[in-house]
Design a protein around this motif. Structure first.
Motif, mmCIF file in Angstrom:
data_model
loop_
_atom_site.group_PDB
_atom_site.id
_atom_site.type_symbol
_atom_site.label_atom_id
_atom_site.label_comp_id
_atom_site.label_asym_id
_atom_site.label_seq_id
_atom_site.Cartn_x
_atom_site.Cartn_y
_atom_site.Cartn_z
ATOM 1 N N THR A 171 -1.990 -19.985 22.299
ATOM 2 C CA THR A 171 -2.079 -20.729 23.869
ATOM 3 C C THR A 171 -1.496 -20.068 25.454
ATOM 4 O O THR A 171 -2.157 -20.792 26.166
ATOM 5 N N ALA A 172 -0.989 -18.982 25.242
ATOM 6 C CA ALA A 172 -0.302 -18.625 26.592
ATOM 7 C C ALA A 172 -1.801 -17.983 27.091
ATOM 8 O O ALA A 172 -2.341 -16.982 26.428
ATOM 9 N N PRO A 173 -1.279 -17.221 28.066
ATOM 10 C CA PRO A 173 -2.480 -16.289 28.973
ATOM 11 C C PRO A 173 -2.509 -14.878 28.607
ATOM 12 O O PRO A 173 -1.297 -14.926 27.259
ATOM 13 N N ILE A 174 -3.730 -14.547 28.119
ATOM 14 C CA ILE A 174 -3.737 -12.979 27.168
ATOM 15 C C ILE A 174 -2.438 -12.495 27.895
ATOM 16 O O ILE A 174 -1.984 -11.432 27.252
ATOM 17 N N GLY A 175 -1.744 -12.340 29.104
ATOM 18 C CA GLY A 175 -1.219 -11.150 29.477
ATOM 19 C C GLY A 175 0.064 -11.591 29.336
ATOM 20 O O GLY A 175 1.440 -10.681 28.551
ATOM 21 N N ALA A 176 0.847 -12.775 28.974
ATOM 22 C CA ALA A 176 1.989 -12.657 27.963
ATOM 23 C C ALA A 176 1.608 -12.635 26.812
ATOM 24 O O ALA A 176 2.535 -12.186 25.942
ATOM 25 N N VAL A 177 0.556 -13.073 26.013
ATOM 26 C CA VAL A 177 0.120 -12.226 24.615
ATOM 27 C C VAL A 177 0.841 -11.131 23.887
ATOM 28 O O VAL A 177 1.323 -11.075 23.171
ATOM 29 N N THR A 178 -0.013 -10.597 24.543
ATOM 30 C CA THR A 178 0.094 -8.638 24.570
ATOM 31 C C THR A 178 1.396 -8.071 24.753
ATOM 32 O O THR A 178 2.301 -7.474 23.919
ATOM 33 N N GLY A 179 2.360 -8.873 26.066
ATOM 34 C CA GLY A 179 3.321 -8.678 26.569
ATOM 35 C C GLY A 179 4.711 -9.312 26.209
ATOM 36 O O GLY A 179 6.129 -7.871 26.287
ATOM 37 N N VAL A 180 4.700 -10.316 25.942
ATOM 38 C CA VAL A 180 5.810 -10.972 24.751
ATOM 39 C C VAL A 180 5.369 -11.110 24.325
ATOM 40 O O VAL A 180 6.843 -11.625 23.045
ATOM 41 N N ILE A 181 4.678 -12.309 23.636
ATOM 42 C CA ILE A 181 4.191 -12.778 22.377
ATOM 43 C C ILE A 181 4.136 -11.561 21.073
ATOM 44 O O ILE A 181 5.020 -11.893 20.148
ATOM 45 N N LEU A 182 3.629 -11.000 21.095
ATOM 46 C CA LEU A 182 2.930 -9.887 20.068
ATOM 47 C C LEU A 182 4.432 -8.870 19.991
ATOM 48 O O LEU A 182 4.987 -9.459 18.562
ATOM 49 N N PRO A 183 5.204 -8.325 20.360
ATOM 50 C CA PRO A 183 6.913 -7.910 20.407
ATOM 51 C C PRO A 183 7.044 -8.540 19.990
ATOM 52 O O PRO A 183 8.321 -8.526 19.027
ATOM 53 N N LEU A 219 12.516 -0.432 24.340
ATOM 54 C CA LEU A 219 11.740 0.563 24.756
ATOM 55 C C LEU A 219 10.488 0.586 25.069
ATOM 56 O O LEU A 219 9.907 0.169 26.348
ATOM 57 N N VAL A 220 9.960 -0.530 23.527
ATOM 58 C CA VAL A 220 8.339 -1.255 24.657
ATOM 59 C C VAL A 220 8.321 -2.272 25.401
ATOM 60 O O VAL A 220 7.434 -2.409 26.778
ATOM 61 N N VAL A 221 9.343 -2.434 25.013
ATOM 62 C CA VAL A 221 9.721 -3.784 25.652
ATOM 63 C C VAL A 221 9.664 -4.048 27.130
ATOM 64 O O VAL A 221 9.757 -4.598 28.241
ATOM 65 N N ASN A 222 10.301 -2.851 27.495
ATOM 66 C CA ASN A 222 10.547 -2.260 28.559
ATOM 67 C C ASN A 222 9.925 -1.449 28.722
ATOM 68 O O ASN A 222 10.458 -0.077 29.875
ATOM 69 N N GLN A 223 8.256 -1.322 28.460
ATOM 70 C CA GLN A 223 7.107 -0.220 29.568
ATOM 71 C C GLN A 223 7.172 0.431 29.555
ATOM 72 O O GLN A 223 6.541 1.775 30.240
ATOM 73 N N VAL A 224 7.605 1.192 27.815
ATOM 74 C CA VAL A 224 7.536 3.042 28.069
ATOM 75 C C VAL A 224 6.488 2.638 27.545
ATOM 76 O O VAL A 224 6.597 3.291 26.241
ATOM 77 N N ALA A 225 5.920 3.344 28.323
ATOM 78 C CA ALA A 225 4.451 3.578 27.477
ATOM 79 C C ALA A 225 4.328 4.644 26.279
ATOM 80 O O ALA A 225 3.441 4.350 25.628
ATOM 81 N N ALA A 226 4.012 5.816 26.536
ATOM 82 C CA ALA A 226 5.051 6.817 25.462
ATOM 83 C C ALA A 226 4.808 6.141 23.917
ATOM 84 O O ALA A 226 4.535 6.988 23.044
ATOM 85 N N LEU A 227 5.772 5.047 23.813
ATOM 86 C CA LEU A 227 6.207 4.933 22.473
ATOM 87 C C LEU A 227 5.279 3.764 22.751
ATOM 88 O O LEU A 227 6.305 2.890 21.159
ATOM 89 N N VAL A 270 1.957 -2.162 25.997
ATOM 90 C CA VAL A 270 2.072 -1.493 27.521
ATOM 91 C C VAL A 270 0.935 -1.627 28.373
ATOM 92 O O VAL A 270 0.077 -1.276 27.755
ATOM 93 N N ARG A 271 0.682 -1.818 29.005
ATOM 94 C CA ARG A 271 -0.926 -2.651 29.460
ATOM 95 C C ARG A 271 -0.564 -2.026 31.216
ATOM 96 O O ARG A 271 -0.069 -2.116 32.555
ATOM 97 N N THR A 272 -2.227 -1.377 31.516
ATOM 98 C CA THR A 272 -2.079 -0.255 33.153
ATOM 99 C C THR A 272 -3.800 -0.700 33.555
ATOM 100 O O THR A 272 -4.351 -1.173 32.600
ATOM 101 N N ASP A 273 -3.591 -1.860 34.383
ATOM 102 C CA ASP A 273 -4.985 -2.582 34.770
ATOM 103 C C ASP A 273 -5.808 -3.725 33.817
ATOM 104 O O ASP A 273 -6.624 -3.413 33.279
ATOM 105 N N GLY A 274 -4.950 -3.588 32.521
ATOM 106 C CA GLY A 274 -5.317 -5.120 31.394
ATOM 107 C C GLY A 274 -5.669 -3.620 29.768
ATOM 108 O O GLY A 274 -6.311 -4.583 29.173
#
Length: 535
Positions: free
Chosen positions: A368-380, A484-492, A498-502
């Motif tokens: 039900t959440a917005p897709i940005g929250a799903v990938t950045g918050v709910i999935l982790p 580290l992933v939750v804190n947007q360390v893209a390399a890991l 972690v998303r850039t321009d979706g």
């Protein structure tokens, strides 16, 4: 109990711990940390910096950088290495023997504390040796000053390790925290200490950063190197655009007030160790159930999810009798499906209904959440929630003392594959809602990243479980990786969070899958090598 007897008890426990695989793994990690703390002069990754500047690589600066990095790592990871000292005594029957002796409870707890501190201190010693070696390798200053090099280790890192050693003892005397829940709780406690301890006003000097930061800033200004306005002291693995500019620094010169605070921190650790004597029964049933022995006569550790995870019984228990069981011939037919079904039931069958209720709540949020929250918050969130369940992969049979029984199984690799696959099934079930949302949105890159993550996490758990024969190593490594992933360390980023321009900004899914397959291959090779040695 005499001081000599107390020292002997602590030394014996120390010798037992350093023989374990997880100790060697942590030592290797300490050596790697020493390398990262003193990067090449033209490197773009740093751990300690003052804006765009750093101290010259002499003994004072190398010692400080490595000691602070060691304080960060060993405060977190060292806890997982030293805990279970009391649990091992209970599981092996040593505790029951000690209960029949005149050994005082406070003396027993202090001996465990000293053993923990010896283990952590030995790791810190390896880190100090690595620091000296790195100073010579980097070559800016080849003259080693032992006092300048070792002072930061003694003043900044060692008191924090005393707190860690005491916390490991305390957690084992509290029924709720002596299980896997305690491992997760400590991660967030250590995280709070790491972040809050860098504040200049942190209690007891925090990590010891305050005075060192002020001294480094003053030295940089005196050398005309800056820092410019807005640049701050930083501690932690950081990427910089250009190599840092060095400046001379003579050392922190810790004052008497700071040294007194560190001494008080050590004394507080000792008091923390003595506190459980008020309720810890030292394995004596007449004094209660301090280690939940009566509730768990088998000596197993209860996981927070409500299932019996069996702690580390096999690691510390008696060595199995050295004989080879006759192997039955593999049965023909499609047996893998039944084997996988059984492994799934073992993995998740004993999980508490409350655990599934939280999973269901997160799943609803994922739908039900917005897709940005799903990938950045709910999935982790969905893929950190099963950490205590995943952590049994690869180590469950060793921890339950079932290796001799399973030695008669005719297809060990097939069983390990089914065990790993059960972890993939759990990842797929818990992460189903984000997958559905990504598929509906037509996000093929997100689906690929999700698939790679669903394979990677069980592979990591299985490999670490087989190598270390304990569930703690996965918990100790996966939680920081997830953070580290939750804190947007893209390399890991192994899951596409972690998303850039979706679009996912992390490594290519094929690279993550390759890493997963390498880990799984490592698990198979390690298992085969161990069977070859035993057979």
């Amino acid at each position: 109990m005499t001081a000599l007897a107390l020292a002997g008890l602590a030394a014996g426990d120390f010798r037992d711990r350093v023989r374990r695989p997880v100790y060697a793994v942590t030592l290797l990690a300490a050596v790697g940390l020493g390398y990262l703390a003193v990067p090449p002069v033209d490197g773009h990754w740093v751990i300690l910096a003052v804006g765009r500047y750093r101290g010259e690589y002499d003994s004072a600066y190398v010692g400080l950088a490595t000691a602070l990095a060691g304080a960060l790592w060993l405060t977190l990871g060292g806890f997982y290495v030293v805990r279970k000292g009391i649990g091992r005594d209970e599981e092996t029957g040593v505790g029951q023997i000690l209960a029949a002796t005149p050994l005082r409870t406070s003396a027993y707890l202090v001996a465990k504390f000293l053993s923990n501190l010896l283990v952590l201190g030995s790791m810190l010693g390896v880190l100090a040796l690595t620091a000296a070696a790195m100073q010579l390798v980097r070559g800016e200053h080849r003259a080693i000053d032992p006092v300048a090099l070792l002072t930061p280790f003694v003043v900044t890192a060692l008191p924090l390790l005393a707190v860690t050693a005491a916390a490991a003892v305390l957690f084992e005397t509290l029924p709720l925290l002596r299980s896997g829940t305690g491992n997760v709780v400590w991660f967030f406690v250590a995280l709070a200490v790491t972040i809050g301890g860098q504040s200049p006003g942190a209690p007891f000097g925090g990590l010891g950063v305050g005075q060192a930061a002020e001294s480094l800033r003053a030295a940089a200004l005196a050398a005309g190197a800056g820092p410019v306005e807005g640049e701050e002291f930083s501690l932690g693995l950081t990427k910089v655009d250009t190599p840092l500019v060095p400046f001379p620094w003579a050392g922190a010169g810790f004052d008497g007030g700071f040294l007194l605070q560190r001494l008080l921190l050590v004394l507080l650790s000792v008091a923390l160790v003595a506190l459980p004597a008020l309720w810890f029964g030292r394995f004596d049933p007449a004094r209660g159930l301090p280690a939940a022995a009566a509730a768990r006569p088998s000596g197993r550790e209860s996981a927070p999810s409500g299932r019996d995870s069996a702690g580390e019984a096999a690691q510390s228990g008696p060595v199995p009798v050295a004989f080879t069981l006759p192997r039955t011939a593999p049965a023909s037919g499609r047996t893998f499906g039944r084997l996988l079904s059984g492994e799934v039931r073992i993995l998740a069958g004993g999980v508490s209904p409350w655990w599934w209720l939280v999973t269901a709540g997160l799943t609803v949020a994922g739908l039900t959440a917005p897709i940005g929250a799903v990938t950045g918050v709910i999935l982790p969130a969905l893929w950190v929630w099963p950490v205590l369940v995943w952590s049994g992969l690869g180590s469950r049979h060793a921890e339950n003392g079932l290796e001799v029984l399973l030695g008669a199984y005719p297809a060990a690799r097939r069983r390990l594959l089914a065990e790993w696959a059960s972890g993939v099934v759990l990842a797929a079930v818990t992460g189903a809602a984000p997958l559905i949302r990504l598929a509906v949105a037509g996000d093929a890159a997100g689906v690929a990243a999700w698939t790679a993550g669903a394979v990677f996490v069980p592979s990591l758990a299985t490999a670490l479980g087989v190598l270390s024969r304990t569930h703690r190593l996965f918990q100790a490594l996966y939680l920081p990786l997830w953070y580290l992933v939750v804190n947007q360390v893209a390399a890991l980023d192994y899951m596409g969070a972690v998303r850039t321009d979706g679009h996912p900004a992390g490594p290519a899914p094929l690279l993550v899958l390759a890493a997963a397959l390498a880990l799984l291959g490592t698990a198979f090779l390690a298992g085969a090598a161990r069977r070859e040695v035993k057979g």
